[in-house]
Design a protein around this motif. Sequence first.
Motif, PDB file in Angstrom:
ATOM      1  N   MET A 135       0.830  -1.199   0.000  1.00 38.19           N
ATOM      2  CA  MET A 135       0.000   0.000   0.000  1.00 38.19           C
ATOM      3  C   MET A 135       0.873   1.260   0.000  1.00 38.19           C
ATOM      4  N   TRP A 136       2.010   1.204   0.685  1.00 41.33           N
ATOM      5  CA  TRP A 136       2.956   2.326   0.641  1.00 41.33           C
ATOM      6  C   TRP A 136       3.425   2.523  -0.799  1.00 41.33           C
ATOM      7  N   ALA A 137       3.716   1.427  -1.483  1.00 39.33           N
ATOM      8  CA  ALA A 137       4.170   1.514  -2.874  1.00 39.33           C
ATOM      9  C   ALA A 137       3.092   2.093  -3.780  1.00 39.33           C
ATOM     10  N   LEU A 138       1.840   1.758  -3.534  1.00 34.12           N
ATOM     11  CA  LEU A 138       0.762   2.308  -4.350  1.00 34.12           C
ATOM     12  C   LEU A 138       0.612   3.810  -4.129  1.00 34.12           C
ATOM     13  N   LEU A 139       0.806   4.267  -2.896  1.00 39.31           N
ATOM     14  CA  LEU A 139       0.659   5.691  -2.597  1.00 39.31           C
ATOM     15  C   LEU A 139       1.855   6.503  -3.075  1.00 39.31           C
ATOM     16  N   PHE A 140       3.052   5.954  -2.930  1.00 40.86           N
ATOM     17  CA  PHE A 140       4.268   6.698  -3.257  1.00 40.86           C
ATOM     18  C   PHE A 140       4.872   6.280  -4.593  1.00 40.86           C
ATOM     19  N   ASN A 141       4.326   5.237  -5.196  1.00 41.53           N
ATOM     20  CA  ASN A 141       4.884   4.657  -6.423  1.00 41.53           C
ATOM     21  C   ASN A 141       6.283   4.097  -6.184  1.00 41.53           C
ATOM     22  N   ARG A 142       6.591   3.819  -4.926  1.00 40.24           N
ATOM     23  CA  ARG A 142       7.861   3.224  -4.552  1.00 40.24           C
ATOM     24  C   ARG A 142       7.704   2.583  -3.184  1.00 40.24           C
ATOM     25  N   PRO A 143       8.098   1.314  -3.011  1.00 39.70           N
ATOM     26  CA  PRO A 143       7.879   0.648  -1.717  1.00 39.70           C
ATOM     27  C   PRO A 143       8.912   1.040  -0.679  1.00 39.70           C
ATOM     28  N   LEU A 144       8.601   0.729   0.573  1.00 38.97           N
ATOM     29  CA  LEU A 144       9.577   0.916   1.642  1.00 38.97           C
ATOM     30  C   LEU A 144      10.743  -0.049   1.483  1.00 38.97           C
ATOM     31  N   VAL A 145      10.423  -1.295   1.146  1.00 38.63           N
ATOM     32  CA  VAL A 145      11.424  -2.327   0.894  1.00 38.63           C
ATOM     33  C   VAL A 145      11.294  -2.760  -0.547  1.00 38.63           C
ATOM     34  N   SER A 146      12.394  -2.747  -1.267  1.00 35.57           N
ATOM     35  CA  SER A 146      12.389  -3.143  -2.671  1.00 35.57           C
ATOM     36  C   SER A 146      13.332  -4.335  -2.880  1.00 35.57           C
ATOM     37  N   PRO A 147      12.872  -5.361  -3.611  1.00 33.12           N
ATOM     38  CA  PRO A 147      11.579  -5.537  -4.274  1.00 33.12           C
ATOM     39  C   PRO A 147      10.422  -5.608  -3.275  1.00 33.12           C
ATOM     40  N   VAL A 148       9.250  -5.267  -3.765  1.00 32.41           N
ATOM     41  CA  VAL A 148       8.098  -5.125  -2.883  1.00 32.41           C
ATOM     42  C   VAL A 148       7.689  -6.444  -2.241  1.00 32.41           C
ATOM     43  N   ASP A 149       8.030  -7.572  -2.851  1.00 32.94           N
ATOM     44  CA  ASP A 149       7.640  -8.875  -2.316  1.00 32.94           C
ATOM     45  C   ASP A 149       8.825  -9.651  -1.763  1.00 32.94           C
ATOM     46  N   ILE A 156      10.637  -8.957   1.561  1.00 29.37           N
ATOM     47  CA  ILE A 156      10.923  -8.314   2.846  1.00 29.37           C
ATOM     48  C   ILE A 156      11.662  -9.308   3.731  1.00 29.37           C
ATOM     49  N   PRO A 157      12.783  -8.935   4.318  1.00 31.12           N
ATOM     50  CA  PRO A 157      13.511  -9.882   5.181  1.00 31.12           C
ATOM     51  C   PRO A 157      12.654 -10.321   6.365  1.00 31.12           C
ATOM     52  N   LEU A 158      12.697 -11.597   6.654  1.00 35.19           N
ATOM     53  CA  LEU A 158      11.828 -12.149   7.689  1.00 35.19           C
ATOM     54  C   LEU A 158      12.185 -11.627   9.073  1.00 35.19           C
ATOM     55  N   GLU A 159      13.460 -11.457   9.340  1.00 36.82           N
ATOM     56  CA  GLU A 159      13.907 -11.031  10.667  1.00 36.82           C
ATOM     57  C   GLU A 159      14.442  -9.596  10.678  1.00 36.82           C
ATOM     58  N   GLY A 160      14.276  -8.868   9.590  1.00 39.50           N
ATOM     59  CA  GLY A 160      14.759  -7.500   9.546  1.00 39.50           C
ATOM     60  C   GLY A 160      16.175  -7.422   9.017  1.00 39.50           C
ATOM     61  N   PRO A 161      16.785  -6.229   9.060  1.00 41.67           N
ATOM     62  CA  PRO A 161      16.246  -4.979   9.615  1.00 41.67           C
ATOM     63  C   PRO A 161      15.153  -4.386   8.739  1.00 41.67           C
ATOM     64  N   PHE A 162      14.264  -3.629   9.384  1.00 37.69           N
ATOM     65  CA  PHE A 162      13.139  -3.036   8.682  1.00 37.69           C
ATOM     66  C   PHE A 162      13.313  -1.520   8.600  1.00 37.69           C
ATOM     67  N   GLU A 177       7.323  -1.088  10.950  1.00 41.36           N
ATOM     68  CA  GLU A 177       6.784  -1.813  12.100  1.00 41.36           C
ATOM     69  C   GLU A 177       5.656  -1.039  12.778  1.00 41.36           C
ATOM     70  N   LEU A 178       5.763   0.278  12.826  1.00 39.62           N
ATOM     71  CA  LEU A 178       4.691   1.087  13.423  1.00 39.62           C
ATOM     72  C   LEU A 178       3.405   0.973  12.614  1.00 39.62           C
ATOM     73  N   LEU A 179       3.527   1.036  11.294  1.00 35.97           N
ATOM     74  CA  LEU A 179       2.348   0.902  10.443  1.00 35.97           C
ATOM     75  C   LEU A 179       1.748  -0.497  10.537  1.00 35.97           C
ATOM     76  N   ALA A 180       2.596  -1.517  10.627  1.00 35.98           N
ATOM     77  CA  ALA A 180       2.100  -2.881  10.766  1.00 35.98           C
ATOM     78  C   ALA A 180       1.375  -3.062  12.095  1.00 35.98           C
ATOM     79  N   ASP A 181       1.936  -2.501  13.161  1.00 33.55           N
ATOM     80  CA  ASP A 181       1.279  -2.581  14.474  1.00 33.55           C
ATOM     81  C   ASP A 181      -0.099  -1.928  14.436  1.00 33.55           C
TER      82      ASP A 181
END
Length: 549
Positions: free
Chosen positions: A318-332, A334-340, A345-349
């Motif tokens: 959803m961040w990528a859709l709003l900004f046309n760029r994801p927080l973590v790239s590639p968008v799919d 994301i490291p399982l244990e971080g770092p993030f 993490e705040l948005l996920a919470d």
Amino acid sequence: MNPVPPPSRWLPRLLNVLVVAGVAAGAVWSVRELFRPPVTSPRMASPGSLQEIKAAAQAVDASFAATWTARGLAPTPQADDLTIMRRLSLALTGSIPSLQEIREAEAAKPQDMAQWWLSGLLTDRRTSDYLAERLVRVYVGIENGPFLIYRRRRLVDWLSAALLDNRPYDQIVRSLIAGKGMWTTSPEVNFITVTNTDKKGPDEAKLAARVSRAFLGVRIDCVQCHDGKLGSTWKQEDFHKLAAYFGQADFALNGLRDDSKQSYNFRYLGRMEEERVPAMVPWKPEMLPEKGGPREKLARWVTAKDNRPFARAIVNRMWALLFNRPLVSPVDDIPLEGPFPAGMELLADDFVAHGFDLQRLVRVMAATRIFQQSSQSADPGHPVTAEAENLWAAFPVTRLRPEQMAGSVIQAASLSTIDADTHVLFRIKRDIDVGNFVKRYGDSGEDNFEDGGGTIPQRLLLMNGNMISDNTNSNPFVNASTRIGMLAPDHASAVEAAYLSIFTRRPTEREKSHFTGLLAANKKGNMRNNAMSDLCWTLMNATEFSWNH
């Protein structure tokens, strides 16, 4: 005999003629209304507490600010309201705001433009339709799928209705993974039926890959053929044990069902024979429910509140859709244990704590300083650096996707909003025009948000193709350029209306003076209409129009 041209060539022209006939009667009235003092129209109040949304956004801002301070970066200033409206409309509807919507917004003068504008967009069918198409591309791709048992259009419509009703996202995903029934009456099962191959049932490996990437943001399918290398903790067994949850899925006369007699068998690398693969999740098996079928158990595990990758995956998308760029790239991936990254993490919470509410997630993101800040530095002598943009100290400047380009051109050519209330013939023509343009411009396929830069053929298509020329010609009943030229009270008003319709901003004094002079020099007969057509063509071919900023 000359061959009969394909429908893709003559059907849009026929629809264009029908649209002209259908809208001609009310065209003059509608344009005159746009130049009168606008009347404020009521909008639905923001659901939930606006204070809570702002508090969550401020916490996200603080996490980014800490990163900026550590790197010695200063964020850019606040963007103006019209720019924020343009960003939200592009992200959620795939097109820019209409002149009609701009007049309504300026008449309302809300204290918080972003939240006021979102209140209208989130109840607009255009938003749910556009987001549904973008998400379905992630879930099932853009392929046609197997004949008879796959109905992509029904899946898009089903998801659009769920998004419009603000159905919790975990419920949507559980329906997709564990759905049963016919692909026509239970559209969610098309997530499964699209993978049907020449064998008698779904492709378990494809489904496991889709689940891991689309819903968990993890590329576990990279170990489908062999164990992970270069320090990867994934094993080939991890992927196929996940695929085994779909081993009992089968097709029958009454649609998709589970057959307990079936199992998933696979021959691992280095082994001689196939073996029955037990169903097992790749992490935290304690979150699996005790009761239910294999797919139902998997659906519950994927969407569990404690399964953090599920929340992170949709936050990143959803961040990528709003900004046309994801927080973590590639968008799919994301490291399982971080770092993030900051904010994730705040948005996920917040997303989990508020019942997987997608609309609230969008509101929180749109309320952040990151979304509402300018893409340009306050000091022209010190432009925004690549580091500042990469760390979100400035709004990222990105190219519009093909469907956004086509949707924006068509909307800019209409002074009134093209939505569900627009004449059906006009909407059919719009869909055909967008489809043809995307096919020629280049479909990005599944949204990966990798900005590869524009190409010369794409730029030539904009300048020489029919999309912009047909929407800026001197047709007085269809195109905004001629209608503005005919009914604007003066040259300055005409230039301002053109800029608002295309750039979603007013012209600078230098721009206004230049183009007002050109219109004044061509004010006789059809010369004014032709000059307005040239002005709109020039603006639509400008770099500013084809970028999100």
